[in-house]
Motif scaffolding. Sequence first.
Motif, PDB file in Angstrom:
ATOM      1  N   GLN A   8       0.814  -1.215   0.000  1.00 55.92           N
ATOM      2  CA  GLN A   8       0.000   0.000   0.000  1.00 55.92           C
ATOM      3  C   GLN A   8       0.848   1.266   0.000  1.00 55.92           C
ATOM      4  N   LEU A  36       0.318   4.273  -2.608  1.00 53.16           N
ATOM      5  CA  LEU A  36      -0.047   5.610  -2.146  1.00 53.16           C
ATOM      6  C   LEU A  36       0.978   6.661  -2.561  1.00 53.16           C
ATOM      7  N   ILE A  38      -5.445   4.608  -7.817  1.00 52.97           N
ATOM      8  CA  ILE A  38      -5.264   3.236  -7.345  1.00 52.97           C
ATOM      9  C   ILE A  38      -6.513   2.438  -7.687  1.00 52.97           C
ATOM     10  N   PRO A  72      -5.183   8.284  -4.590  1.00 48.09           N
ATOM     11  CA  PRO A  72      -4.703   7.793  -3.292  1.00 48.09           C
ATOM     12  C   PRO A  72      -5.314   8.543  -2.113  1.00 48.09           C
TER      13      PRO A  72
END
Length: 353
Positions: free
Chosen positions: A193, A197, A203, A217
Motif C-alpha cells: 500500500q 499511495l 489506485i 490515493p
Amino acid sequence: MRIRLENLTKRYQEVTAVDHLNLEIEDGDLVCLLGPSGCGKSTTLSIIAGLEQATEGAIYFDEENVGGLEAEERDIGMVFQDYALYPHMTVQENMAFPLKMQGWKKKDRIEKVKEAAKMLQIEEYLKRKPGKLSGGQQQRVAIARAIVKNPKILLLDEPLSNLDARLRIELRDEIRRVQKQLGITTIFVTHDQEEALSISDKILLMEKGKISQYSSPKEMYMEPQNVFAAKFLGNPPMNFVPGEKVEDGISLLLGDENMTVKKGTIHEAGELKGSVCVGIRPEALELCSTEEEEAISGVITGIQTLGKDMYIHFRAGEQMLTACVGWEKTFSEGERVSFRVKRLHLFPWEDDR
C-alpha cells in the motif's frame, strides 16, 4: 494512450480470477493495481499485456480493440519482478535487444541506449554483465530496456519486491520521475500500500477479481467506499467498532462504556440505516484529558515504538483499539488514557461481514 477495459473476465475452470472488470485509465496516468495475493491484479496485467487471453470482455488502447493482437504487437514495455535480463549479454546489449529485433541500425541503437541509460542513471554499467550488478542496478536496467523503444504503455509487475526497503523507496521515486518525464501511461502491480499511495495518480483496489474502489490515493485513504478498502489501506490498520446513528451524533457501542461522538468530521460510505460499522484511523485519536466529554477512555494493553510514532493499544469497554501518538509523553501498560475522535468513517453494518 488511454486504456479501457470492458467486462474483462478470466476464468480457470471453476475459479474466476478476474470478474467483469470495467476500467478507464487516462493518457499519461500511473495507475497501481493494489490488493492481496490472489485478487487478480497480475492476471489483469497479463491480459492487458497479451500474455494471457481473456475469457470474456474487451481491451481498448485508445479506440483500438487489441484483444486479438499478440503481445509483441501491442507496443508495450514490460518490467517483471525477476528482472529477466540475458546473463550472457552486457547491459548495453540487453537494452539494445528490443531495438535490434525491430531492425534499428547499430548507430541508432547505441544512441537510444545511451539516452535511456542516462535517464535511469546507469551509464557507467553499460559494459558490465548483469551478474556484476546489484539487484537495484539490475532492475534499473530492466526498466531502461522496457522504455528504450518508446512504448505507448509501460506495465510493471511487482518490480520492487526483491529489493530491500531503502532501495525500494529510491527506485519507486525513480520510476515516478521517469514516468512523468516520458508522459507514458503506466500500470504498476503491487501488494504494498505504501508504494501505491506514494506514486499513483489513481489506485485500483481489487478484491476477489472485482473492483473494490478506483480513485486517487488521497480519496481512497480519506474516503474509503467500503470496509475492505478501509481495512486494506492504513498502517496500523483502521479501528472498527459497532455503532448507531443517533439524533445528536454517533453512538459508539463499546460495551459498558458506550459513548456518543457529537464533534469531528464524519465520512459516510453507502446507505446507512440503524446499526453502522464505525471506522476510526489510529491517527484520528488525539490524546486528551480523562475528564473531557466525548472522549474514548481505556486501559493500555501494549505499546509499540516505531520511528517517529508510538502505537498505543488499549481496551475501551469490550473493544481493542489502537492510537498513533508522538513521543512527547511516556506511557506504561495498565495506565488509563483518553482520546478525542477527530474523524469517523461510517459503513453499512453488513459490509463488515
